[in-house]
Motif scaffolding. Structure first.
Motif, mmCIF file in Angstrom:
data_model
loop_
_atom_site.group_PDB
_atom_site.id
_atom_site.type_symbol
_atom_site.label_atom_id
_atom_site.label_comp_id
_atom_site.label_asym_id
_atom_site.label_seq_id
_atom_site.Cartn_x
_atom_site.Cartn_y
_atom_site.Cartn_z
ATOM 1 N N VAL A 64 0.850 -1.189 0.000
ATOM 2 C CA VAL A 64 0.000 0.000 0.000
ATOM 3 C C VAL A 64 0.884 1.236 0.000
ATOM 4 O O VAL A 64 2.092 1.147 0.252
ATOM 5 C CB VAL A 64 -0.957 0.026 1.211
ATOM 6 N N ARG A 65 0.279 2.392 -0.291
ATOM 7 C CA ARG A 65 1.048 3.634 -0.371
ATOM 8 C C ARG A 65 0.447 4.664 0.565
ATOM 9 O O ARG A 65 -0.766 4.855 0.610
ATOM 10 C CB ARG A 65 1.004 4.154 -1.813
ATOM 11 N N GLY A 70 3.847 9.303 -0.108
ATOM 12 C CA GLY A 70 4.135 8.492 -1.283
ATOM 13 C C GLY A 70 4.926 7.236 -0.947
ATOM 14 O O GLY A 70 5.238 6.438 -1.826
ATOM 15 N N GLU A 71 5.248 7.044 0.327
ATOM 16 C CA GLU A 71 6.022 5.884 0.761
ATOM 17 C C GLU A 71 5.196 4.604 0.620
ATOM 18 O O GLU A 71 4.029 4.562 0.991
ATOM 19 C CB GLU A 71 6.440 6.075 2.215
ATOM 20 N N GLN A 72 5.802 3.555 0.078
ATOM 21 C CA GLN A 72 5.126 2.265 -0.030
ATOM 22 C C GLN A 72 5.583 1.364 1.102
ATOM 23 O O GLN A 72 6.754 1.396 1.492
ATOM 24 C CB GLN A 72 5.433 1.603 -1.363
ATOM 25 N N PHE A 73 4.628 0.589 1.628
ATOM 26 C CA PHE A 73 4.979 -0.362 2.674
ATOM 27 C C PHE A 73 4.045 -1.559 2.588
ATOM 28 O O PHE A 73 3.006 -1.501 1.937
ATOM 29 C CB PHE A 73 4.938 0.291 4.068
#
Length: 95
Positions: A64-65, A70-73
């Motif tokens: 997910v973002r 804008g970080e994805q994890f």
């Protein structure tokens, strides 16, 4: 679009339909909600005739973002409650 019915309004309408007092209608509504919650939390499903089916579905682990950065994890697998609306209710709403 009309405002959603509040619990107080729902209890009053239910008491009127049942021909009983608001205290009895409130107890009945609380009992039904409690039963649905217990059954769905245990992984089961509840069918409300003419309304729909409430059930629990498992979602897999996914990426997910964060919309702010804008970080994805990676989001762990979880469960979500879903409801499928009955055809009778859809037909009554659409005409």
């Amino acid at each position: 679009m009309a405002k959603p019915m509040t619990k107080t309004q729902l209890v009053a309408a239910l008491a009127d339909e049942m021909g009983s007092d608001k205290k009895t209608a409130s107890a009945a509504l609380d009992a039904v909600c409690g039963l649905i919650t217990k059954e769905v939390a245990a992984g089961g499903a509840v069918t409300l005739p003419g309304v729909g089916k409430i059930y629990c579905r498992e979602r897999p682990e996914r990426m997910v973002r964060n919309p702010a950065t804008g970080e994805q994890f990676k989001k762990e697998a979880d469960k979500v409650v879903k409801m499928t609306i009955a055809k009778a209710l859809k037909d009554s709403v659409n005409g």
